[in-house]
Design an enzyme around this catalytic site. Structure first.
Site, PDB file in Angstrom:
ATOM      1  N   SER A 119       0.793  -1.228   0.000  1.00  8.87           N
ATOM      2  CA  SER A 119       0.000   0.000   0.000  1.00  8.87           C
ATOM      3  C   SER A 119       0.823   1.274   0.000  1.00  8.87           C
ATOM      4  O   SER A 119       0.279   2.345  -0.239  1.00  8.87           O
ATOM      5  CB  SER A 119      -0.936  -0.002   1.200  1.00  8.87           C
TER       6      SER A 119
ATOM      7  N   HIS B 103      -5.468  -4.580   0.765  1.00  4.43           N
ATOM      8  CA  HIS B 103      -5.729  -3.455  -0.143  1.00  4.43           C
ATOM      9  C   HIS B 103      -6.246  -3.909  -1.512  1.00  4.43           C
ATOM     10  O   HIS B 103      -6.481  -3.079  -2.387  1.00  4.43           O
ATOM     11  CB  HIS B 103      -4.482  -2.590  -0.313  1.00  4.43           C
TER      12      HIS B 103
ATOM     13  N   LYS C 245     -11.335  -1.709   4.795  1.00  2.00           N
ATOM     14  CA  LYS C 245     -10.864  -0.789   3.741  1.00  2.00           C
ATOM     15  C   LYS C 245     -11.963  -0.616   2.702  1.00  2.00           C
ATOM     16  O   LYS C 245     -12.923   0.093   2.955  1.00  2.00           O
ATOM     17  CB  LYS C 245      -9.537  -1.302   3.196  1.00  2.00           C
TER      18      LYS C 245
HETATM   19  C1  LIG Z   1      -4.532  -2.650   6.606  1.00  2.64           C
HETATM   20  C2  LIG Z   1      -3.879  -3.951   6.523  1.00  2.64           C
HETATM   21  C3  LIG Z   1      -4.098  -4.915   7.493  1.00  2.64           C
HETATM   22  C4  LIG Z   1      -4.940  -4.653   8.717  1.00  2.64           C
HETATM   23  O1  LIG Z   1      -6.294  -4.634   8.422  1.00  2.64           O
HETATM   24  P1  LIG Z   1      -7.312  -4.114   9.554  1.00  2.64           P
HETATM   25  O2  LIG Z   1      -8.606  -4.713   9.163  1.00  2.64           O
HETATM   26  O3  LIG Z   1      -7.295  -2.630   9.513  1.00  2.64           O
HETATM   27  O4  LIG Z   1      -6.804  -4.648  10.847  1.00  2.64           O
HETATM   28  C5  LIG Z   1      -3.505  -6.154   7.340  1.00  2.64           C
HETATM   29  N1  LIG Z   1      -2.709  -6.408   6.288  1.00  2.64           N
HETATM   30  C6  LIG Z   1      -2.461  -5.499   5.337  1.00  2.64           C
HETATM   31  C7  LIG Z   1      -1.581  -5.844   4.189  1.00  2.64           C
HETATM   32  C8  LIG Z   1      -3.030  -4.232   5.424  1.00  2.64           C
HETATM   33  O5  LIG Z   1      -2.778  -3.314   4.492  1.00  2.64           O
END
Ligand SMILES: *Cc1c(COP(=O)(O)O)cnc(C)c1O
Length: 394
Positions: A182, A210, A241
């Site tokens: 990301s 993502h 997200k």
């Molecule tokens: C944002 C993210 C997470 C965490 O996700 P949440 O639901 O916010 O805990 C895990 N792995 C990756 C690759 C992320 O970008």
């Protein structure tokens, strides 16, 4: 000699501030959307992972309200004792069908999904091959497992293969990678990773946080994007997200999901997703299954923004997703750029060391289907103005 046993924390906080690395967290006083209210001002939002604008979608809000009326708010216990409600079962069945996976289990977040999955798959005497730029929650999941961790060069199947050949004397072997990285918006070479996993008899896992709701047909994720159904053993996803809510998911082989219901520690020892979150996610899957409109708009917004920024003379890095990094170099410049954008009514975060390497500071622009073309044009003008003021572009 310390006067207080916590003085060291005060010192550390002061040094973060002195180095410009202290997190100053902005408070938002409105729904999460294309525009948000901060300090009483309406500004354009280019920070959120709300890729599809679902965080404030009328149908999703209604679904959450209806579920509260029917089921209340809390799940009451951990899933294995009394906390599994029909809503949880439905969401898991819907997600598995959406992603064309054998089975799915949900957790409280994407972070805990990694903490649940990795230690359930490997332990002492096993080895994990992990992309050097993997997300913190993968790294923590690897550490918790107590397996040997071998980092391979970012997105390098060649380096991975070398490391696979060097580390054969272990029990189980797991390859794990982010799907979309990301900070840069680049993606894992998943077909090559899968081939290596098959050739070397490794379990393969991708964290598609993502990519969920973004990549693949109608947002079905990176496995769908590459047509690798059935060949990736386990996929981590997030509902926090693109789905606009909060929660995590693990999708993949039936036996892995069954095993997580027995041995996934955050599943066994931490309560389930709440009622409104779960109902909201069920509605989000429904919206994605009905039409690819939001996903298509996200991508066309991302393409438009990137193309116009390049025309203005900005360096947008290596992105192949709707994430657009605006590469600026020094952290101080990126911070100044972000501050000036905010004065122009655009909320876009600067990101510097240690999140990205020294000298690679940037503004990371998170595009969203929530942005109208007018919104994008307005933001582009702000970038042009600030870029000229700070002599980043001519
Ligand atoms: C944002 C993210 C997470 C965490 O996700 P949440 O639901 O916010 O805990 C895990 N792995 C990756 C690759 C992320 O970008």
């Amino acid at each position: 000699m310390s006067q207080n046993k916590l003085d060291w924390i005060t010192d550390q906080l002061e040094s973060l501030k002195a180095d410009g690395l202290y997190n100053n967290i902005r408070t938002i006083d409105s729904p999460m959307d294309a525009w948000v209210t901060i300090d009483g001002r309406k500004v354009q939002n280019f920070c959120a992972n709300n890729y599809l604008g679902l965080a404030n979608h009328p149908r999703i809000k209604q679904a959450a309200k209806d579920a509260i009326d029917k089921y209340g708010v809390g799940p009451g216990a951990v899933r294995t004792i009394a906390g599994t409600m029909s809503l949880h079962d439905q969401l898991e069945a819907d997600l598995a069908a959406f992603k064309k996976a054998e089975a799915c289990i949900t957790l409280q977040s994407g972070f805990t999904a990694n903490l649940a999955t990795i230690p359930a798959l490997v332990g002492k005497g096993d080895v994990i091959f992990s992309d050097r730029l993997n997300h913190a929650s993968i790294i923590d999941g690897c550490r918790l497992s107590r397996a040997k961790i071998v980092a391979y060069e970012h997105n390098s199947p060649a380096d991975l293969e070398e490391k696979l050949n060097e580390h054969t004397d272990y029990g189980k072997r797991l390859i794990v990678s982010d799907g979309v990285f990301s900070m840069d918006g680049d993606i894992a070479p998943l077909p090559e990773l899968v081939e290596l996993a098959e050739k070397h008899g490794c379990i393969i896992m991708v964290d598609d946080a993502h990519g969920e709701g973004v990549m693949g047909n109608g947002g079905r994720g990176i496995v769908d994007h590459f047509g690798l159904h059935g060949r990736v053993d386990v996929e981590i996803g997030t509902l926090s997200k693109a789905f606009g809510v909060v929660g995590g998911l693990v999708a993949g082989k039936q036996e892995i999901i069954d095993w997580l219901r027995q041995r996934g520690r955050p599943f066994l020892f931490s309560s389930a997703m709440t009622v409104p979150d779960t109902a909201a996610c069920i509605e989000a899957v429904k919206i994605l299954q009905e039409s690819t409109e939001l996903v298509d708009r996200l991508w066309s917004n991302g393409e438009l923004f990137k193309r116009e920024m390049q025309k203005l003379g900005f360096d947008t890095g290596e992105t192949v997703t709707p994430i657009v990094p605006v590469m600026l170099g020094e952290a101080a410049l990126a911070q100044a750029f972000s501050r000036k954008l905010f004065e122009e009514g655009v909320f876009a975060m600067s990101i510097g060391f240690p999140t990205v390497p020294q000298g690679k500071a940037r503004i990371r622009v998170m595009n969203s289907a929530a942005h109208s073309t007018d919104d994008l044009e307005r933001a582009l003008s702000a970038f042009e103005k600030v870029g000229k003021e700070l002599a980043v572009i001519n």
